[in-house]
Design an enzyme around this catalytic site. Structure first.
Site, PDB file in Angstrom:
ATOM      1  N   ASP A   1      41.977  36.996  43.030  1.00 26.45           N
ATOM      2  CA  ASP A   1      42.567  38.273  42.630  1.00 26.45           C
ATOM      3  C   ASP A   1      42.726  39.160  43.870  1.00 26.45           C
ATOM      4  OD1 ASP A   1      43.158  40.745  41.601  1.00 26.45           O
ATOM      5  OD2 ASP A   1      41.635  40.671  40.021  1.00 26.45           O
TER       6      ASP A   1
ATOM      7  N   ASN B   1      48.924  40.906  35.096  1.00 25.32           N
ATOM      8  CA  ASN B   1      50.372  40.586  35.098  1.00 25.32           C
ATOM      9  C   ASN B   1      51.159  41.496  36.044  1.00 25.32           C
ATOM     10  OD1 ASN B   1      53.195  40.484  32.794  1.00 25.32           O
ATOM     11  ND2 ASN B   1      52.669  39.019  34.359  1.00 25.32           N
TER      12      ASN B   1
ATOM     13  N   CYS C   1      47.757  35.762  34.407  1.00 28.56           N
ATOM     14  CA  CYS C   1      46.633  36.282  35.193  1.00 28.56           C
ATOM     15  C   CYS C   1      45.991  37.414  34.392  1.00 28.56           C
ATOM     16  CB  CYS C   1      47.079  36.726  36.588  1.00 28.56           C
ATOM     17  SG  CYS C   1      48.293  38.058  36.599  1.00 28.56           S
TER      18      CYS C   1
ATOM     19  N   CYS D   1      50.234  41.130  39.713  1.00 28.89           N
ATOM     20  CA  CYS D   1      50.100  40.531  41.049  1.00 28.89           C
ATOM     21  C   CYS D   1      50.338  39.022  41.025  1.00 28.89           C
ATOM     22  CB  CYS D   1      48.718  40.835  41.651  1.00 28.89           C
ATOM     23  SG  CYS D   1      48.464  42.593  42.025  1.00 28.89           S
ATOM     24  N   ARG D   2      49.375  38.254  40.529  1.00 29.32           N
ATOM     25  CA  ARG D   2      49.455  36.794  40.685  1.00 29.32           C
ATOM     26  C   ARG D   2      50.485  36.122  39.796  1.00 29.32           C
ATOM     27  NH1 ARG D   2      43.257  35.967  39.656  1.00 29.32           N
ATOM     28  NH2 ARG D   2      43.772  37.774  38.338  1.00 29.32           N
ATOM     29  N   SER D   3      50.451  36.400  38.485  1.00 30.11           N
ATOM     30  CA  SER D   3      51.379  35.660  37.608  1.00 30.11           C
ATOM     31  C   SER D   3      52.854  36.032  37.814  1.00 30.11           C
ATOM     32  CB  SER D   3      50.960  35.750  36.139  1.00 30.11           C
ATOM     33  OG  SER D   3      50.972  37.072  35.658  1.00 30.11           O
TER      34      SER D   3
END
Ligand code: 4NP
Length: 154
Positions: A123, A10, A7, A12-14
């Site tokens: 995001d 690095n 993401c 939150c999402r990934s």
């Protein structure tokens, strides 16, 4: 097999994608056969723990992200990982721009690859709490499909 989730930051999402997928692999008894990692296209959160909002939302669903630390994508990643899964179209574009010409990595948009809508993981960084729940909802669905894909490859 080696899979990298990417993401922007690095934090939150990934890391969520990594933590959810790690649990799926452990439950399937495949953790030893598939190595997972995550990284960001930006360097801002290098060495930093996962965003506390992300950590808390993940923890409520049984995923422990407390040991993960941020790092930026490096060119060697395109040689180390067979599959690099981007969270959104900007991440995908940035990855494609840095991917060496003959690198073996397959770089793709995670949700789109597995037929999910929306095609991108939004995001959550500047939004409210519901954004973190949506990230988890999408990444749990994607993890089930990625697990099926992995089973077909092993
Ligand atoms: P991520 O979220 O890409 O899912 O880790 C973000 C984290 C940090 C920032 C943006 C997005 N930031 O602007 O610092």
């Amino acid at each position: 097999m080696n899979i990298l989730f990417v993401c922007l930051g690095n934090i939150c999402r990934s890391p969520t994608a990594e933590g959810v997928m790690r649990q799926r692999l452990e439950q399937a008894g495949l953790a030893a056969q598939v190595a997972l990692d995550s990284a960001g296209t930006a360097a801002w959160h290098q060495g930093k723990p996962v965003d506390p909002r992300t950590r808390l939302a993940a923890q409520r669903r049984g995923y422990d992200l407390s040991l993960l630390r941020g790092r930026q994508v490096v060119v060697e990643d395109f040689h180390r990982f067979e599959l690099i899964l981007a969270m959104d179209a900007n991440n995908l574009r940035d990855l494609q721009a840095m991917c060496p010409a003959h690198a073996p990595a397959e770089v793709d948009l995670y949700l789109r690859r597995y037929g999910l809508q929306p095609h991108e993981v939004p995001d959550p960084y500047y939004g409210g709490e519901e954004g973190f729940e949506q990230v988890l909802d999408l990444l749990e669905e994607a993890a089930d499909r990625l697990l099926a894909d992995i089973r077909g490859r092993l």
